[in-house]
Write a protein that holds these residues in place. Structure first.
Motif, PDB file in Angstrom:
ATOM      1  N   ALA A 196       2.119   7.902  -3.719  1.00 25.77           N
ATOM      2  CA  ALA A 196       1.231   8.838  -4.397  1.00 25.77           C
ATOM      3  C   ALA A 196       0.139   8.098  -5.161  1.00 25.77           C
ATOM      4  N   THR A 197      -0.965   8.768  -5.393  1.00 24.16           N
ATOM      5  CA  THR A 197      -2.102   8.191  -6.101  1.00 24.16           C
ATOM      6  C   THR A 197      -1.808   8.075  -7.597  1.00 24.16           C
ATOM      7  N   ASN A 198      -2.184   6.912  -8.168  1.00 24.10           N
ATOM      8  CA  ASN A 198      -2.022   6.658  -9.608  1.00 24.10           C
ATOM      9  C   ASN A 198      -0.604   6.953 -10.097  1.00 24.10           C
ATOM     10  N   SER A 199       0.376   6.464  -9.362  1.00 26.97           N
ATOM     11  CA  SER A 199       1.768   6.797  -9.677  1.00 26.97           C
ATOM     12  C   SER A 199       2.519   5.696 -10.401  1.00 26.97           C
ATOM     13  N   THR A 200       2.056   4.443 -10.312  1.00 24.69           N
ATOM     14  CA  THR A 200       2.779   3.367 -10.976  1.00 24.69           C
ATOM     15  C   THR A 200       2.559   3.440 -12.488  1.00 24.69           C
ATOM     16  N   ILE A 201       3.533   2.928 -13.238  1.00 31.47           N
ATOM     17  CA  ILE A 201       3.536   3.105 -14.684  1.00 31.47           C
ATOM     18  C   ILE A 201       3.780   1.774 -15.396  1.00 31.47           C
ATOM     19  N   ILE A 265       9.447  -4.575 -11.023  1.00 35.33           N
ATOM     20  CA  ILE A 265       9.852  -3.427 -10.208  1.00 35.33           C
ATOM     21  C   ILE A 265       8.787  -3.100  -9.163  1.00 35.33           C
ATOM     22  N   ASN A 266       7.507  -3.118  -9.551  1.00 38.63           N
ATOM     23  CA  ASN A 266       6.445  -2.803  -8.605  1.00 38.63           C
ATOM     24  C   ASN A 266       6.359  -3.825  -7.481  1.00 38.63           C
ATOM     25  N   LEU A 267       6.505  -5.104  -7.819  1.00 34.13           N
ATOM     26  CA  LEU A 267       6.450  -6.133  -6.779  1.00 34.13           C
ATOM     27  C   LEU A 267       7.638  -6.013  -5.829  1.00 34.13           C
ATOM     28  N   SER A 268       8.795  -5.663  -6.359  1.00 34.17           N
ATOM     29  CA  SER A 268       9.964  -5.469  -5.518  1.00 34.17           C
ATOM     30  C   SER A 268       9.735  -4.327  -4.531  1.00 34.17           C
ATOM     31  N   ALA A 269       9.133  -3.232  -5.014  1.00 41.62           N
ATOM     32  CA  ALA A 269       8.828  -2.109  -4.136  1.00 41.62           C
ATOM     33  C   ALA A 269       7.787  -2.505  -3.097  1.00 41.62           C
ATOM     34  N   PHE A 270       6.799  -3.283  -3.497  1.00 42.32           N
ATOM     35  CA  PHE A 270       5.758  -3.721  -2.561  1.00 42.32           C
ATOM     36  C   PHE A 270       6.341  -4.585  -1.448  1.00 42.32           C
ATOM     37  N   GLY A 301      -3.111  -5.286  10.248  1.00 42.96           N
ATOM     38  CA  GLY A 301      -3.448  -3.900   9.943  1.00 42.96           C
ATOM     39  C   GLY A 301      -2.372  -3.204   9.127  1.00 42.96           C
ATOM     40  N   GLU A 302      -1.107  -3.478   9.459  1.00 42.28           N
ATOM     41  CA  GLU A 302      -0.005  -2.887   8.688  1.00 42.28           C
ATOM     42  C   GLU A 302      -0.003  -3.406   7.253  1.00 42.28           C
ATOM     43  N   ALA A 303      -0.241  -4.701   7.089  1.00 48.33           N
ATOM     44  CA  ALA A 303      -0.287  -5.280   5.750  1.00 48.33           C
ATOM     45  C   ALA A 303      -1.457  -4.700   4.951  1.00 48.33           C
ATOM     46  N   LYS A 304      -2.606  -4.551   5.597  1.00 48.43           N
ATOM     47  CA  LYS A 304      -3.769  -3.982   4.923  1.00 48.43           C
ATOM     48  C   LYS A 304      -3.508  -2.544   4.494  1.00 48.43           C
ATOM     49  N   SER A 305      -2.880  -1.782   5.378  1.00 52.30           N
ATOM     50  CA  SER A 305      -2.584  -0.386   5.056  1.00 52.30           C
ATOM     51  C   SER A 305      -1.680  -0.285   3.830  1.00 52.30           C
ATOM     52  N   LEU A 306      -0.656  -1.152   3.770  1.00 51.27           N
ATOM     53  CA  LEU A 306       0.243  -1.115   2.614  1.00 51.27           C
ATOM     54  C   LEU A 306      -0.486  -1.538   1.346  1.00 51.27           C
ATOM     55  N   CYS A 307      -1.312  -2.562   1.433  1.00 53.39           N
ATOM     56  CA  CYS A 307      -2.072  -3.008   0.257  1.00 53.39           C
ATOM     57  C   CYS A 307      -2.992  -1.898  -0.246  1.00 53.39           C
ATOM     58  N   THR A 309      -2.407   1.257   0.006  1.00 55.79           N
ATOM     59  CA  THR A 309      -1.524   2.210  -0.675  1.00 55.79           C
ATOM     60  C   THR A 309      -1.252   1.770  -2.099  1.00 55.79           C
ATOM     61  N   TYR A 310      -1.074   0.459  -2.287  1.00 58.80           N
ATOM     62  CA  TYR A 310      -0.750  -0.054  -3.620  1.00 58.80           C
ATOM     63  C   TYR A 310      -1.993  -0.223  -4.503  1.00 58.80           C
ATOM     64  N   ILE A 311      -3.173  -0.159  -3.919  1.00 62.27           N
ATOM     65  CA  ILE A 311      -4.373   0.024  -4.736  1.00 62.27           C
ATOM     66  C   ILE A 311      -4.427   1.465  -5.214  1.00 62.27           C
ATOM     67  N   ALA A 312      -4.146   2.388  -4.299  1.00 69.24           N
ATOM     68  CA  ALA A 312      -4.204   3.808  -4.636  1.00 69.24           C
ATOM     69  C   ALA A 312      -3.168   4.186  -5.693  1.00 69.24           C
ATOM     70  N   ASN A 313      -1.966   3.573  -5.625  1.00 68.19           N
ATOM     71  CA  ASN A 313      -0.934   3.959  -6.604  1.00 68.19           C
ATOM     72  C   ASN A 313      -1.084   3.234  -7.938  1.00 68.19           C
ATOM     73  N   GLY A 314      -2.017   2.302  -8.007  1.00 67.24           N
ATOM     74  CA  GLY A 314      -2.324   1.679  -9.287  1.00 67.24           C
ATOM     75  C   GLY A 314      -1.677   0.334  -9.549  1.00 67.24           C
ATOM     76  N   TYR A 315      -0.905  -0.190  -8.600  1.00 69.59           N
ATOM     77  CA  TYR A 315      -0.286  -1.495  -8.814  1.00 69.59           C
ATOM     78  C   TYR A 315      -1.309  -2.617  -8.671  1.00 69.59           C
ATOM     79  N   LEU A 316      -2.173  -2.532  -7.674  1.00 73.69           N
ATOM     80  CA  LEU A 316      -3.197  -3.547  -7.449  1.00 73.69           C
ATOM     81  C   LEU A 316      -4.539  -3.032  -7.924  1.00 73.69           C
TER      82      LEU A 316
END
Length: 380
Positions: A196-201, A265-270, A301-307, A309-316
């Motif tokens: 989800a967008t902006n979901s990391t805390i 926790i965020n890095l573990s999820a990533f 491409g798979e790695a880029k897609s995941l990265c 996602t983690y920009i969108a959720n606020g981790y990166l």
């Protein structure tokens, strides 16, 4: 009999396998002492409870198991389930118990009862196991152990010991009277939806429903914030008579790398997500993933897609950084994938024979979180 159409248009159906799913970083296991287990709940087995009323059928509200589970299954926010494992009292070090459970199922957050938290050797053993198995241990300390942590000159308290050991997958929250306050801090982390967008805390500043904020001395605050202790606390915040009833402060892990609880926790999820994405890309092919630039491009491409996602959720997040390869200052949106599809053409014969891809080189840049807001005011 009519002529079968399969003789004219034979159709070969190939179904892609489902592949792996992502780990559930909202899963938790509480370990119940054998003496509290109800009739029919054998040691070295587990039950799943979806509410406190569900739990109370097996564990009265006077038991430590109930008290341990209370903050997880009640209040705002709360989780929808908790697994309870029956501890065999004849087990020799805590690693035996934990390994028995892990051989049966996977979970991320580990909780124990107050009598276990109170024994430093036991809590340290659980933290060590959690670090080895990349699962979070929320170390809840109260009473004499909390007093020791809050004494600056004490150097053998459990917070200091875990920091000295560099335990990444553990954080200590000390509270003078509440032996389970730290469990409530884990709930908002368990609620994060990484897609989800902006979901990391961040854990900093969180309100712990049902936990009383403490009013401590400056000495106690200073002791817990020492780099050798890195102890979390839940405190009142005051400004000239206006009081905020409770906020979590100092949400470090005991990592040697200077990581907050959310960093770990965020890095573990990533990393879990990246491993799953690459696994599925390799093994969900109906034919094969070619050992060529096209195949390598699929992995990139798979790695880029995941990265993304983690920009969108606020981790990166974006920043300027100095590239260690050329010393030039550059801008990044939050990650850099250095591997090119053509790199696979340079594989050694050994790696090609082993059917490897070219290694993916990825740089991650955490967005981080603001925990304080210093101000300089110039008056003229």
């Amino acid at each position: 009999m009519s002529y079968n159409i399969d003789n004219i248009t034979p159709i070969n159906v190939r179904i892609s396998p489902q592949g792996l799913g992502y780990a559930n970083f909202g899963s938790a296991c509480g370990f119940a002492p054998e003496a509290e287990l109800p009739v029919g709940f054998d040691t070295d087995t587990r039950r799943v409870y979806t509410s406190l009323s569900d739990l109370s059928v097996d564990f009265a509200d006077t038991t430590e198991t109930y008290k341990m589970a209370r903050y997880w299954l009640s209040g705002t926010p709360r989780m929808s389930s908790l697994t309870i494992w029956g501890v065999d009292s004849t087990d020799a070090t805590w690693a035996t118990t934990l390994n028995k459970a892990r051989n049966e199922f996977w979970w991320f957050f580990t909780f124990v009862t107050a009598d276990v938290y109170a024994i430093k050797a036991d809590a340290e053993a659980i933290a060590s196991w959690s670090n080895d198995n990349e699962s979070w241990f929320q170390n809840c300390q109260t009473g004499a152990n909390a007093t020791a942590i809050r004494t600056p000159a004490t150097v053998d308290d459990i917070a200091t010991n875990l920091t000295s050991a560099g335990i990444r997958f553990a954080g200590t929250l000390a509270h003078a009277t509440d032996p389970y306050a730290g469990i409530k801090l884990c709930v908002p982390f368990a609620k994060v939806n990484y897609t989800a967008t902006n979901s990391t805390i961040t854990g900093e500043g969180k309100v712990l429903s049902g936990v009383v904020g403490e009013d401590l001395t400056g000495t106690a605050y200073a002791a817990m914030k020492q780099a050798t202790k890195k102890c979390q606390f839940y405190t009142k915040v005051e400004n000239k008579g206006s009081v905020d009833a409770g906020r979590v402060i100092n949400t470090w892990s005991h990592s040697s790398y200077g990581e907050y609880m959310d960093d770990v926790i965020n890095l573990s999820a990533f990393t879990n997500g990246l491993g799953v994405a690459l696994y599925n890309a390799v093994f969900n092919q109906t034919t094969k993933l070619g050992q060529d630039p096209e195949g390598q491009a699929v992995l990139i491409g798979e790695a880029k897609s995941l990265c993304e996602t983690y920009i969108a959720n606020g981790y990166l997040g974006p920043r300027f950084y100095t590239d260690p390869d050329d010393g030039i200052e550059k801008f990044t949106a939050g990650y850099e994938i250095l591997t090119q599809p053509e790199d696979i053409l340079n594989l050694t014969d050994i790696d090609r024979d082993a059917r490897k891809s070219s290694p993916l080189r990825i740089r991650l840049f955490r967005k981080g979180a603001i925990h304080s807001a210093p101000v300089d005011v110039d008056v003229y």
